[in-house]
Motif scaffolding. Structure first.
Motif, short mmCIF file in Angstrom:
data_model
loop_
_atom_site.label_atom_id
_atom_site.label_comp_id
_atom_site.label_asym_id
_atom_site.label_seq_id
_atom_site.Cartn_x
_atom_site.Cartn_y
_atom_site.Cartn_z
N ARG A 17 0.56 -1.08 -0.17
CA ARG A 17 -0.13 -0.05 -0.10
C ARG A 17 1.00 0.90 -0.11
O ARG A 17 2.22 1.45 0.30
N ASN A 18 0.46 2.10 -0.63
CA ASN A 18 0.71 3.29 0.18
C ASN A 18 0.78 4.37 0.83
O ASN A 18 -0.69 4.56 1.11
N GLU A 19 1.30 4.12 1.86
CA GLU A 19 1.19 5.02 3.47
C GLU A 19 1.27 6.57 2.86
O GLU A 19 1.31 7.11 4.32
N ASP A 20 2.42 7.48 1.82
CA ASP A 20 2.30 8.45 1.93
C ASP A 20 1.17 9.03 1.65
O ASP A 20 -0.17 8.24 1.16
N ALA A 21 1.01 10.71 2.42
CA ALA A 21 -0.16 11.25 0.86
C ALA A 21 0.35 12.57 1.35
O ALA A 21 1.80 12.82 2.09
N LEU A 22 0.29 13.18 0.33
CA LEU A 22 0.28 14.51 0.27
C LEU A 22 -0.53 16.04 -0.41
O LEU A 22 -1.26 15.80 -0.37
N LEU A 23 -0.12 16.93 0.07
CA LEU A 23 -1.52 18.25 0.07
C LEU A 23 -0.93 18.82 -0.78
O LEU A 23 0.34 19.81 0.01
N VAL A 24 -1.02 19.34 -2.13
CA VAL A 24 -0.69 21.10 -2.68
C VAL A 24 -2.03 22.12 -2.85
O VAL A 24 -2.86 20.99 -3.86
N VAL A 25 -2.02 22.81 -2.32
CA VAL A 25 -3.09 23.54 -2.45
C VAL A 25 -2.48 25.09 -2.57
O VAL A 25 -2.42 25.98 -2.33
N PRO A 26 -2.16 25.47 -4.00
CA PRO A 26 -1.21 26.69 -4.19
C PRO A 26 -1.63 27.52 -4.15
O PRO A 26 -1.28 29.04 -3.34
N GLU A 27 -2.99 27.97 -4.55
CA GLU A 27 -3.47 29.22 -3.60
C GLU A 27 -3.87 29.27 -2.83
O GLU A 27 -4.11 31.18 -2.17
N ARG A 28 -3.87 28.21 -1.80
CA ARG A 28 -3.60 28.82 -0.82
C ARG A 28 -2.21 28.78 0.51
O ARG A 28 -2.35 29.33 1.25
N GLY A 29 -1.55 28.15 -0.58
CA GLY A 29 0.30 28.35 0.29
C GLY A 29 0.58 27.77 0.60
O GLY A 29 1.22 27.35 1.49
N LEU A 30 -0.27 26.19 0.56
CA LEU A 30 -0.20 25.39 1.45
C LEU A 30 0.35 24.03 0.73
O LEU A 30 -0.38 23.39 -0.64
N PHE A 31 1.66 23.67 1.42
CA PHE A 31 2.69 21.82 0.70
C PHE A 31 2.39 21.36 1.79
O PHE A 31 3.22 21.45 2.49
N ALA A 32 2.60 19.57 1.46
CA ALA A 32 2.29 19.40 2.68
C ALA A 32 3.16 17.49 1.70
O ALA A 32 2.08 17.26 0.90
N VAL A 33 3.77 17.29 2.40
CA VAL A 33 3.81 15.40 3.11
C VAL A 33 3.52 14.93 4.13
O VAL A 33 3.84 15.56 4.89
N ALA A 34 3.52 13.47 4.32
CA ALA A 34 2.79 13.02 5.33
C ALA A 34 3.33 11.45 4.80
O ALA A 34 3.21 10.74 4.25
N ASP A 35 3.71 10.65 5.98
CA ASP A 35 4.31 9.48 6.57
C ASP A 35 4.22 8.79 7.31
O ASP A 35 4.26 8.81 8.17
N GLY A 36 2.88 7.91 6.30
CA GLY A 36 1.61 7.28 7.58
C GLY A 36 2.35 5.87 8.45
O GLY A 36 2.78 5.58 7.43
N MET A 37 2.15 5.46 9.17
CA MET A 37 2.63 4.30 9.20
C MET A 37 1.47 3.70 10.56
O MET A 37 0.43 4.18 10.93
N GLY A 38 1.45 2.42 11.03
CA GLY A 38 0.61 1.37 11.69
C GLY A 38 -0.50 0.34 11.35
O GLY A 38 -0.08 0.39 9.29
#
Ligand code: CA
Length: 249
Positions: A17-38
């Motif tokens: 599975r891919n347990e990573d997630a990302l967020l790209v919302v340029p109009e709000r100036g929000l960029f993120a990556v997350a690496d899940g575990m469990g």
């Protein structure tokens, strides 16, 4: 300045599975990556919950004239809200107990030539400026503490069995306080957010070589993921790239 961006995530070669997630919302100036575990597929629940909670907790829109310190406070509050959301979900669903995630957020302030970073875990932000690669975040890992104390060399750290032990994550029982920092930005800067599926297999030298090629960001993102894949990609790989350009005259 204005920013262009590209992002890519890949399951890698060995994970189901891919347990990573990302967020790209340029109009709000929000960029993120997350690496899940469990276990029991809870890792992807945690990482997706983290980026969704972040996106809903940051005021929309952030006032454009807000200073870096105020933006940092908003990001901190949003990261802590994401932590609470994950803890609540894990308590409600027994199969998801123990899930957690890293979260690394970058918010460029284009009118102020600055960017604010909020970070917890071992996902990273790098900057390439004038051909030199610099890591802007410090991992919240046991290994990083050993490196800082001079107890291990970088080569020993890479092969250490505890190399992936995290001291701080969202959703865990311990401290969920993110590091907040402000960095200056210049035209030409290239910023990379990535999960450890990239940084644990592609070392800083190779990363520097890849990121100093004059190529479109989409091509660079694909090359970063490909670099992890040719090294066996034992983990999920996620990259978000941003580049600063001059405003058109
Ligand atoms: Ca990972």
């Amino acid at each position: 300045m204005r920013w262009t961006y590209a992002s890519l995530t890949d399951r890698g070669s060995r994970r189901r599975r891919n347990e990573d997630a990302l967020l790209v919302v340029p109009e709000r100036g929000l960029f993120a990556v997350a690496d899940g575990m469990g276990g029991h597929a809870a890792g992807d629940v945690a990482s997706r919950l983290a980026v969704a909670a972040l996106a809903s907790a940051v005021p929309d829109p952030l006032p454009p004239d807000l200073g870096a310190e105020a933006v940092g406070q908003h990001l901190r509050a949003a990261v802590l809200a994401a932590h609470e959301a994950i803890v609540a979900e894990a308590e409600a669903i027994p199969a998801q107990r123990g899930m957690g995630t890293t979260l690394t957020v970058l918010s460029p302030l284009p009118h102020q030539a600055r960017a604010v970073i909020a970070h917890i875990g071992d996902s990273r932000v790098y900057r390439v400026r004038d051909g030199a690669l610099e890591q802007l975040t410090r991992d919240h890992t046991w290994i990083q503490g050993q490196l800082d104390a001079g107890m291990l060399t970088p080569a020993q750290a890479r092969s250490h069995p505890w190399s992936s032990v995290l001291l701080r994550v969202l959703g865990g029982e311990g401290d969920a306080e993110p590091d907040i920092c402000t960095v200056d930005t210049r035209v030409g800067d290239l910023l990379l957010l990535c999960t450890d599926g990239l940084s644990s297999v592609v070392d800083g030298v190779d990363l520097g070589v890849l990121l100093t090629q004059a190529l479109p960001l989409e091509t660079l993102a694909a090359q970063l993921v490909e670099a992890a894949l040719v090294r066996g990609a034992p983990d999920n790989v996620t990259v978000v790239l941003l580049q600063a350009h001059p405003l058109p005259l």
